[in-house]
Design a protein around this motif. Structure first.
Motif, PDB file in Angstrom:
ATOM      1  N   GLU A  13       0.782  -1.229   0.000  1.00 38.89           N
ATOM      2  CA  GLU A  13       0.000   0.000   0.000  1.00 38.89           C
ATOM      3  C   GLU A  13       0.819   1.288   0.000  1.00 38.89           C
ATOM      4  OE1 GLU A  13      -3.252   0.149  -0.436  1.00 38.89           O
ATOM      5  OE2 GLU A  13      -3.274  -2.042  -0.565  1.00 38.89           O
ATOM      6  N   LEU A  14       2.135   1.197   0.131  1.00 33.70           N
ATOM      7  CA  LEU A  14       2.940   2.409   0.241  1.00 33.70           C
ATOM      8  C   LEU A  14       2.774   3.370  -0.933  1.00 33.70           C
ATOM      9  CD1 LEU A  14       4.730   3.978   2.097  1.00 33.70           C
ATOM     10  CD2 LEU A  14       6.696   2.775   1.163  1.00 33.70           C
ATOM     11  N   PRO A  15       2.737   2.890  -2.174  1.00 37.10           N
ATOM     12  CA  PRO A  15       2.531   3.855  -3.268  1.00 37.10           C
ATOM     13  C   PRO A  15       1.216   4.634  -3.133  1.00 37.10           C
ATOM     14  CG  PRO A  15       3.331   1.781  -4.138  1.00 37.10           C
ATOM     15  CD  PRO A  15       3.012   1.543  -2.687  1.00 37.10           C
ATOM     16  N   SER A  16       0.127   3.952  -2.783  1.00 40.80           N
ATOM     17  CA  SER A  16      -1.142   4.673  -2.638  1.00 40.80           C
ATOM     18  C   SER A  16      -1.156   5.535  -1.382  1.00 40.80           C
ATOM     19  CB  SER A  16      -2.326   3.708  -2.658  1.00 40.80           C
ATOM     20  OG  SER A  16      -2.264   2.812  -1.582  1.00 40.80           O
ATOM     21  N   LEU A  17      -0.472   5.102  -0.329  1.00 38.47           N
ATOM     22  CA  LEU A  17      -0.352   5.944   0.863  1.00 38.47           C
ATOM     23  C   LEU A  17       0.390   7.237   0.535  1.00 38.47           C
ATOM     24  CD1 LEU A  17       0.554   3.412   3.689  1.00 38.47           C
ATOM     25  CD2 LEU A  17      -1.480   4.853   3.585  1.00 38.47           C
ATOM     26  N   ARG A  18       1.478   7.118  -0.215  1.00 39.34           N
ATOM     27  CA  ARG A  18       2.249   8.314  -0.581  1.00 39.34           C
ATOM     28  C   ARG A  18       1.424   9.251  -1.455  1.00 39.34           C
ATOM     29  NH1 ARG A  18       7.815   5.513  -0.420  1.00 39.34           N
ATOM     30  NH2 ARG A  18       8.583   6.452   1.490  1.00 39.34           N
ATOM     31  N   LEU A  30       3.459  11.127   7.120  1.00 37.31           N
ATOM     32  CA  LEU A  30       3.714   9.776   6.625  1.00 37.31           C
ATOM     33  C   LEU A  30       5.201   9.452   6.700  1.00 37.31           C
ATOM     34  CD1 LEU A  30       2.877   7.120   5.273  1.00 37.31           C
ATOM     35  CD2 LEU A  30       3.048   8.308   3.064  1.00 37.31           C
ATOM     36  N   GLU A  31       6.039  10.363   6.241  1.00 33.64           N
ATOM     37  CA  GLU A  31       7.482  10.111   6.265  1.00 33.64           C
ATOM     38  C   GLU A  31       8.001   9.985   7.693  1.00 33.64           C
ATOM     39  OE1 GLU A  31       9.116   9.160   3.602  1.00 33.64           O
ATOM     40  OE2 GLU A  31       7.310   9.531   2.423  1.00 33.64           O
ATOM     41  N   LEU A  49       0.794   4.375  14.332  1.00 36.93           N
ATOM     42  CA  LEU A  49       0.923   5.825  14.158  1.00 36.93           C
ATOM     43  C   LEU A  49       0.005   6.337  13.057  1.00 36.93           C
ATOM     44  CD1 LEU A  49       4.789   6.287  14.393  1.00 36.93           C
ATOM     45  CD2 LEU A  49       3.081   7.148  15.999  1.00 36.93           C
ATOM     46  N   LEU A  50      -0.114   5.569  11.969  1.00 36.96           N
ATOM     47  CA  LEU A  50      -0.927   6.002  10.840  1.00 36.96           C
ATOM     48  C   LEU A  50      -2.415   5.937  11.143  1.00 36.96           C
ATOM     49  CD1 LEU A  50       0.965   4.361   7.853  1.00 36.96           C
ATOM     50  CD2 LEU A  50       0.994   6.762   8.564  1.00 36.96           C
ATOM     51  N   ASP A  51      -2.824   5.007  11.980  1.00 38.01           N
ATOM     52  CA  ASP A  51      -4.234   4.869  12.327  1.00 38.01           C
ATOM     53  C   ASP A  51      -4.356   4.492  13.795  1.00 38.01           C
ATOM     54  OD1 ASP A  51      -6.944   4.607  12.402  1.00 38.01           O
ATOM     55  OD2 ASP A  51      -7.045   2.960  10.975  1.00 38.01           O
ATOM     56  N   PRO A  52      -4.244   5.483  14.695  1.00 39.05           N
ATOM     57  CA  PRO A  52      -4.253   5.177  16.126  1.00 39.05           C
ATOM     58  C   PRO A  52      -5.522   4.470  16.579  1.00 39.05           C
ATOM     59  CG  PRO A  52      -3.884   7.525  15.746  1.00 39.05           C
ATOM     60  CD  PRO A  52      -4.116   6.887  14.422  1.00 39.05           C
ATOM     61  N   GLY A  53      -6.625   4.615  15.841  1.00 36.39           N
ATOM     62  CA  GLY A  53      -7.872   3.974  16.223  1.00 36.39           C
ATOM     63  C   GLY A  53      -7.986   2.541  15.764  1.00 36.39           C
ATOM     64  N   SER A  54      -7.021   2.083  14.972  1.00 33.83           N
ATOM     65  CA  SER A  54      -7.094   0.709  14.472  1.00 33.83           C
ATOM     66  C   SER A  54      -6.666  -0.259  15.557  1.00 33.83           C
ATOM     67  CB  SER A  54      -6.205   0.534  13.243  1.00 33.83           C
ATOM     68  OG  SER A  54      -4.862   0.369  13.623  1.00 33.83           O
ATOM     69  N   SER A  55      -6.852  -1.524  15.259  1.00 34.95           N
ATOM     70  CA  SER A  55      -6.443  -2.558  16.211  1.00 34.95           C
ATOM     71  C   SER A  55      -5.094  -3.146  15.830  1.00 34.95           C
ATOM     72  CB  SER A  55      -7.507  -3.656  16.262  1.00 34.95           C
ATOM     73  OG  SER A  55      -7.687  -4.209  14.974  1.00 34.95           O
ATOM     74  N   ALA A  56      -4.255  -2.372  15.151  1.00 31.32           N
ATOM     75  CA  ALA A  56      -2.944  -2.874  14.719  1.00 31.32           C
ATOM     76  C   ALA A  56      -2.166  -3.399  15.911  1.00 31.32           C
ATOM     77  CB  ALA A  56      -2.151  -1.777  14.017  1.00 31.32           C
ATOM     78  N   GLY A  57      -1.835  -4.658  15.846  1.00 33.30           N
ATOM     79  CA  GLY A  57      -1.051  -5.272  16.907  1.00 33.30           C
ATOM     80  C   GLY A  57      -1.839  -5.630  18.141  1.00 33.30           C
ATOM     81  N   GLN A  58      -3.139  -5.364  18.161  1.00 39.11           N
ATOM     82  CA  GLN A  58      -3.949  -5.682  19.328  1.00 39.11           C
ATOM     83  C   GLN A  58      -5.064  -6.627  18.906  1.00 39.11           C
ATOM     84  OE1 GLN A  58      -5.439  -1.955  20.669  1.00 39.11           O
ATOM     85  NE2 GLN A  58      -3.429  -1.045  20.843  1.00 39.11           N
ATOM     86  N   ALA A  59      -5.435  -7.538  19.768  1.00 43.20           N
ATOM     87  CA  ALA A  59      -6.520  -8.459  19.452  1.00 43.20           C
ATOM     88  C   ALA A  59      -7.835  -7.701  19.418  1.00 43.20           C
ATOM     89  CB  ALA A  59      -6.582  -9.572  20.494  1.00 43.20           C
ATOM     90  N   ASN A  60      -8.683  -8.020  18.451  1.00 42.40           N
ATOM     91  CA  ASN A  60      -9.995  -7.389  18.396  1.00 42.40           C
ATOM     92  C   ASN A  60     -11.006  -8.235  19.161  1.00 42.40           C
ATOM     93  OD1 ASN A  60     -10.687  -9.508  16.707  1.00 42.40           O
ATOM     94  ND2 ASN A  60     -10.423  -8.315  14.837  1.00 42.40           N
TER      95      ASN A  60
END
Length: 116
Positions: A13-18, A30-31, A49-60
């Motif tokens: 997804e990095l190209p679309s994120l950029r 982003l950088e 950092l990019l989505d503090p509200g996400s469950s990245a790295g945490q169990a849902n």
């Protein structure tokens, strides 16, 4: 979500994120988030950092580690080459010793990943 899944998502997804960051005026943010990788952080740290509200790295609530950002992204390794970011030449390169994407020496920009 595992670190491998987070890295696969970032690589994909990095190209679309950029592009979105450029259009939305948050390129510096982003950088800064991506710089966490250069400082020894993980891809999971970057996603948090990019989505503090996400469950990245945490169990849902279902008990797994798959945040909505990675819906549909498998854990398979990406295969491909880094190529000229503008398609000007046929140069190919690999990641450096710190696992960072190669930079085009002429343009000073990260080379483009092309999946095979």
């Amino acid at each position: 979500m595992t670190e491998a899944e987070a890295r696969a998502w970032l690589c994909t997804e990095l190209p679309s994120l950029r592009q979105g960051a450029e259009e939305g005026g948050w390129t510096a943010f982003l950088e800064d988030a991506l710089a966490v990788l250069d400082e020894g952080g993980t891809a999971l740290d970057v996603l948090a950092l990019l989505d503090p509200g996400s469950s990245a790295g945490q169990a849902n609530q279902r008990g797994d580690h798959q945040p909505y950002l990675l819906f549909g992204v498998g854990s398979s390794a990406l295969r491909g080459d880094y190529t000229c970011p503008d398609g000007w030449c046929s140069r190919r390169a690999d990641r450096d010793a710190r696992n960072r994407p190669p930079v085009c020496p002429l343009r000073g920009r990260p080379m483009r990943f092309v999946e095979q």
